[in-house]
Design a protein around this motif. Structure first.
Motif, PDB file in Angstrom:
ATOM      1  N   ALA A 135      52.091   1.430  28.415  1.00 15.39           N
ATOM      2  CA  ALA A 135      51.877   1.576  29.857  1.00 15.39           C
ATOM      3  C   ALA A 135      51.424   0.286  30.525  1.00 15.39           C
ATOM      4  O   ALA A 135      51.896  -0.059  31.622  1.00 15.39           O
ATOM      5  CB  ALA A 135      50.855   2.684  30.112  1.00 15.39           C
ATOM      6  N   PHE A 136      50.526  -0.449  29.882  1.00 15.41           N
ATOM      7  CA  PHE A 136      49.961  -1.624  30.537  1.00 15.41           C
ATOM      8  C   PHE A 136      50.939  -2.790  30.635  1.00 15.41           C
ATOM      9  O   PHE A 136      50.655  -3.784  31.305  1.00 15.41           O
ATOM     10  CB  PHE A 136      48.660  -2.038  29.850  1.00 15.41           C
ATOM     11  N   ARG A 137      52.097  -2.645  30.004  1.00 18.75           N
ATOM     12  CA  ARG A 137      53.169  -3.616  30.246  1.00 18.75           C
ATOM     13  C   ARG A 137      53.636  -3.540  31.690  1.00 18.75           C
ATOM     14  O   ARG A 137      54.194  -4.502  32.226  1.00 18.75           O
ATOM     15  CB  ARG A 137      54.358  -3.326  29.318  1.00 18.75           C
ATOM     16  N   PHE A 138      53.396  -2.387  32.330  1.00 22.51           N
ATOM     17  CA  PHE A 138      53.918  -2.163  33.686  1.00 22.51           C
ATOM     18  C   PHE A 138      52.815  -2.219  34.752  1.00 22.51           C
ATOM     19  O   PHE A 138      53.085  -1.945  35.921  1.00 22.51           O
ATOM     20  CB  PHE A 138      54.619  -0.799  33.743  1.00 22.51           C
ATOM     21  N   SER A 139      51.577  -2.546  34.363  1.00 22.62           N
ATOM     22  CA  SER A 139      50.517  -2.658  35.370  1.00 22.62           C
ATOM     23  C   SER A 139      50.713  -3.946  36.167  1.00 22.62           C
ATOM     24  O   SER A 139      51.183  -4.950  35.649  1.00 22.62           O
ATOM     25  CB  SER A 139      49.140  -2.666  34.702  1.00 22.62           C
ATOM     26  N   LYS A 140      50.351  -3.888  37.420  1.00 28.04           N
ATOM     27  CA  LYS A 140      50.462  -5.077  38.276  1.00 28.04           C
ATOM     28  C   LYS A 140      49.251  -5.977  38.092  1.00 28.04           C
ATOM     29  O   LYS A 140      49.369  -7.208  38.117  1.00 28.04           O
ATOM     30  CB  LYS A 140      50.567  -4.643  39.747  1.00 28.04           C
ATOM     31  N   HIS A 141      48.099  -5.355  37.919  1.00 27.38           N
ATOM     32  CA  HIS A 141      46.863  -6.113  37.732  1.00 27.38           C
ATOM     33  C   HIS A 141      45.847  -5.193  37.073  1.00 27.38           C
ATOM     34  O   HIS A 141      45.869  -3.982  37.283  1.00 27.38           O
ATOM     35  CB  HIS A 141      46.323  -6.593  39.089  1.00 27.38           C
ATOM     36  N   VAL A 142      44.957  -5.785  36.268  1.00 26.72           N
ATOM     37  CA  VAL A 142      43.947  -4.992  35.559  1.00 26.72           C
ATOM     38  C   VAL A 142      42.560  -5.548  35.874  1.00 26.72           C
ATOM     39  O   VAL A 142      42.307  -6.743  35.704  1.00 26.72           O
ATOM     40  CB  VAL A 142      44.176  -5.001  34.035  1.00 26.72           C
ATOM     41  N   PHE A 143      41.682  -4.660  36.335  1.00 28.23           N
ATOM     42  CA  PHE A 143      40.284  -5.007  36.577  1.00 28.23           C
ATOM     43  C   PHE A 143      39.436  -4.522  35.409  1.00 28.23           C
ATOM     44  O   PHE A 143      39.506  -3.350  35.040  1.00 28.23           O
ATOM     45  CB  PHE A 143      39.774  -4.342  37.867  1.00 28.23           C
ATOM     46  N   PHE A 144      38.644  -5.412  34.835  1.00 24.27           N
ATOM     47  CA  PHE A 144      37.657  -5.033  33.831  1.00 24.27           C
ATOM     48  C   PHE A 144      36.279  -5.138  34.467  1.00 24.27           C
ATOM     49  O   PHE A 144      36.099  -5.795  35.492  1.00 24.27           O
ATOM     50  CB  PHE A 144      37.746  -5.945  32.601  1.00 24.27           C
ATOM     51  N   GLN A 145      35.294  -4.511  33.809  1.00 27.84           N
ATOM     52  CA  GLN A 145      33.953  -4.518  34.376  1.00 27.84           C
ATOM     53  C   GLN A 145      32.969  -5.369  33.581  1.00 27.84           C
ATOM     54  O   GLN A 145      31.806  -5.496  33.965  1.00 27.84           O
ATOM     55  CB  GLN A 145      33.428  -3.085  34.519  1.00 27.84           C
ATOM     56  N   ASN A 146      33.437  -5.959  32.495  1.00 23.91           N
ATOM     57  CA  ASN A 146      32.624  -6.969  31.808  1.00 23.91           C
ATOM     58  C   ASN A 146      33.538  -7.795  30.905  1.00 23.91           C
ATOM     59  O   ASN A 146      34.649  -7.379  30.563  1.00 23.91           O
ATOM     60  CB  ASN A 146      31.466  -6.341  31.018  1.00 23.91           C
ATOM     61  N   HIS A 147      33.074  -8.967  30.538  1.00 20.90           N
ATOM     62  CA  HIS A 147      33.898  -9.898  29.754  1.00 20.90           C
ATOM     63  C   HIS A 147      34.115  -9.410  28.331  1.00 20.90           C
ATOM     64  O   HIS A 147      35.157  -9.701  27.727  1.00 20.90           O
ATOM     65  CB  HIS A 147      33.247 -11.282  29.752  1.00 20.90           C
ATOM     66  N   ASP A 148      33.152  -8.662  27.778  1.00 21.69           N
ATOM     67  CA  ASP A 148      33.313  -8.156  26.416  1.00 21.69           C
ATOM     68  C   ASP A 148      34.476  -7.179  26.323  1.00 21.69           C
ATOM     69  O   ASP A 148      35.280  -7.227  25.384  1.00 21.69           O
ATOM     70  CB  ASP A 148      32.024  -7.473  25.954  1.00 21.69           C
ATOM     71  N   ASP A 149      34.568  -6.258  27.294  1.00 20.17           N
ATOM     72  CA  ASP A 149      35.676  -5.301  27.305  1.00 20.17           C
ATOM     73  C   ASP A 149      37.010  -6.018  27.447  1.00 20.17           C
ATOM     74  O   ASP A 149      37.993  -5.683  26.789  1.00 20.17           O
ATOM     75  CB  ASP A 149      35.507  -4.307  28.455  1.00 20.17           C
ATOM     76  N   LYS A 150      37.032  -6.997  28.329  1.00 18.57           N
ATOM     77  CA  LYS A 150      38.269  -7.759  28.540  1.00 18.57           C
ATOM     78  C   LYS A 150      38.703  -8.454  27.250  1.00 18.57           C
ATOM     79  O   LYS A 150      39.878  -8.414  26.861  1.00 18.57           O
ATOM     80  CB  LYS A 150      38.057  -8.770  29.658  1.00 18.57           C
ATOM     81  N   LYS A 151      37.753  -9.059  26.553  1.00 19.50           N
ATOM     82  CA  LYS A 151      38.068  -9.786  25.321  1.00 19.50           C
ATOM     83  C   LYS A 151      38.604  -8.847  24.245  1.00 19.50           C
ATOM     84  O   LYS A 151      39.623  -9.131  23.604  1.00 19.50           O
ATOM     85  CB  LYS A 151      36.823 -10.513  24.821  1.00 19.50           C
ATOM     86  N   LEU A 152      37.926  -7.699  24.047  1.00 16.75           N
ATOM     87  CA  LEU A 152      38.357  -6.751  23.019  1.00 16.75           C
ATOM     88  C   LEU A 152      39.693  -6.125  23.395  1.00 16.75           C
ATOM     89  O   LEU A 152      40.604  -6.028  22.561  1.00 16.75           O
ATOM     90  CB  LEU A 152      37.306  -5.663  22.830  1.00 16.75           C
ATOM     91  N   PHE A 153      39.818  -5.695  24.637  1.00 13.80           N
ATOM     92  CA  PHE A 153      41.037  -5.031  25.091  1.00 13.80           C
ATOM     93  C   PHE A 153      42.256  -5.940  24.928  1.00 13.80           C
ATOM     94  O   PHE A 153      43.291  -5.537  24.393  1.00 13.80           O
ATOM     95  CB  PHE A 153      40.870  -4.629  26.560  1.00 13.80           C
ATOM     96  N   THR A 154      42.122  -7.188  25.385  1.00  8.13           N
ATOM     97  CA  THR A 154      43.273  -8.106  25.352  1.00  8.13           C
ATOM     98  C   THR A 154      43.548  -8.660  23.962  1.00  8.13           C
ATOM     99  O   THR A 154      44.597  -9.260  23.729  1.00  8.13           O
ATOM    100  CB  THR A 154      43.080  -9.256  26.349  1.00  8.13           C
TER     101      THR A 154
END
Length: 367
Positions: A135-154
């Motif tokens: 699904a996230f291949r088709f997202s236009k933009h993704v907001f995270f709420q902290n840098h740790d989540d962003k790092k793990l998710f990506t």
């Protein structure tokens, strides 16, 4: 511009997105809200939005029900033709992205926490991760709420840094949550505001409270919805044991959380992980010291020794140690810590920051 909000409950929109919704309405946008019906739906409609019922089973992994949800979103995106979709919560993020792809509608996802998908192993978790990757291949933009989540998710799901922003949580309305005089309680009272599920640390909170059960000068309150149907809920018998043993005072649901917080000396949250904890933001905005786990989404809101204390996650003994440390403070020291909490929230977590980031990102990408 027509903007659609998609979430798993009207409660989520009412409690976390009111500022964003009312901002876009004030800008002359038409706002659509796609949620299941609950006790907060009418309150959301009163803002002036167009609400469209979109039933969704918030927890669990029933592929038939989830496919039905996807079909509904596809149908509504096709008929309503929103210019922008803002999605919140796991399933709404996933299926909004897929429906947006089918209808050429840009979807902006908000990953407000990694949830049990990233905390609990199993077939359901693997299926959810596979859906995320698709699904996230088709997202236009993704907001995270902290840098740790962003790092793990990506690290698991590849997203370009150009398509990512970091928000200061969902933001807090500083005019709604205002400081109240720090209480001079004869009994020092600690409150935890949370759903009664395992990953919020309710067991650790109750066990820490049990240590002080014979001390009448200390009290513990748990405020939050009990939902036995939730896959990660504690058992009813377990909760009743905590209550009957006198470890905690339990309030299942209240629309007066701010009032409850204001009567307590400190906020406690032993969560295993958050996006950015709303409980801590509200407590901090009201000028209360914060005691919480040293984990992403919690430690971001607490500077250890400045506006609260950090303890080890999943460790009741560590919670007890930090409660003892808090109890050793003088009234003036606790009051200063309370003032520091408000100052930190004002500087970093004002919802105006979140609203501006959404508006700037949408205009940069869409126009």
């Amino acid at each position: 511009m027509k903007i659609a909000f998609v979430a798993n409950t009207s409660w989520n929109i009412y409690n976390f997105r009111k500022g964003l919704v009312t901002h876009f309405l004030a800008q002359g946008c038409e706002v659509l809200v796609f949620t299941p019906k609950d006790e907060y739906t009418e309150k959301v409609i009163e803002w002036g939005v167009k609400w469209i019922e979109t039933p969704l089973e918030g927890t669990g992994a029933n592929p038939i029900k989830d496919l039905k949800y996807l079909k509904q979103l596809h149908k509504f995106f096709k008929s309503e033709k929103p210019h922008v979709v803002l999605a919140f919560t796991i399933k709404s993020n996933i299926y909004s992205c897929l429906a947006g792809k089918f209808n050429n509608v840009p979807v902006f996802c908000n990953v407000s926490g990694l949830g049990t998908v990233f905390l609990v192993e199993g077939i359901a978790g693997k299926m959810a991760l596979s859906l995320y990757k698709l699904a996230f291949r088709f997202s236009k933009h993704v907001f995270f709420q902290n840098h740790d989540d962003k790092k793990l998710f990506t690290s698991i799901i590849k997203i370009s840094d150009d398509d990512i922003s970091i928000l200061p949580g969902s933001g807090i309305d500083l005019k709604q949550f205002i400081p109240t005089p720090y209480p001079k309680n004869e009994t020092i009272k600690f409150v935890m505001v949370s759903r009664v599920i395992i990953e919020k640390g309710v067991r650790e909170f109750a066990e820490a409270a049990s240590y002080f059960a014979d001390d009448n000068a200390i009290g513990f309150t748990l405020v939050g919805k009990f939902d036995q149907e939730h896959a990660r809920s504690v058992q009813r018998e377990e909760l009743e044991h905590w209550i009957d043993s006198g470890w905690i005072n339990y309030i299942e649901h209240s629309d007066k959380v701010a009032e409850i917080m204001s009567s307590h000396d400190a906020i406690v949250l032993p969560s295993y992980r958050e996006g950015t904890s709303r409980t801590l933001l509200e407590g901090g905005a009201m000028g209360r010291p914060l005691l919480t786990s040293n984990v992403p989404g919690c430690r971001d809101v607490v500077r250890d020794g400045y506006n609260g204390f950090l303890f080890d996650v999943k460790t009741p003994e560590s919670i007890v140690d930090k409660i003892k440390l808090f109890l050793s403070l003088s009234f003036d020291e606790r009051q200063q810590m309370a003032q520091n909490s408000r100052r930190l929230v004002e500087e970093t977590y004002d919802e105006k920051i979140v609203i501006d980031m959404y508006e700037d990102t949408i205009h940069r990408i869409i126009q």
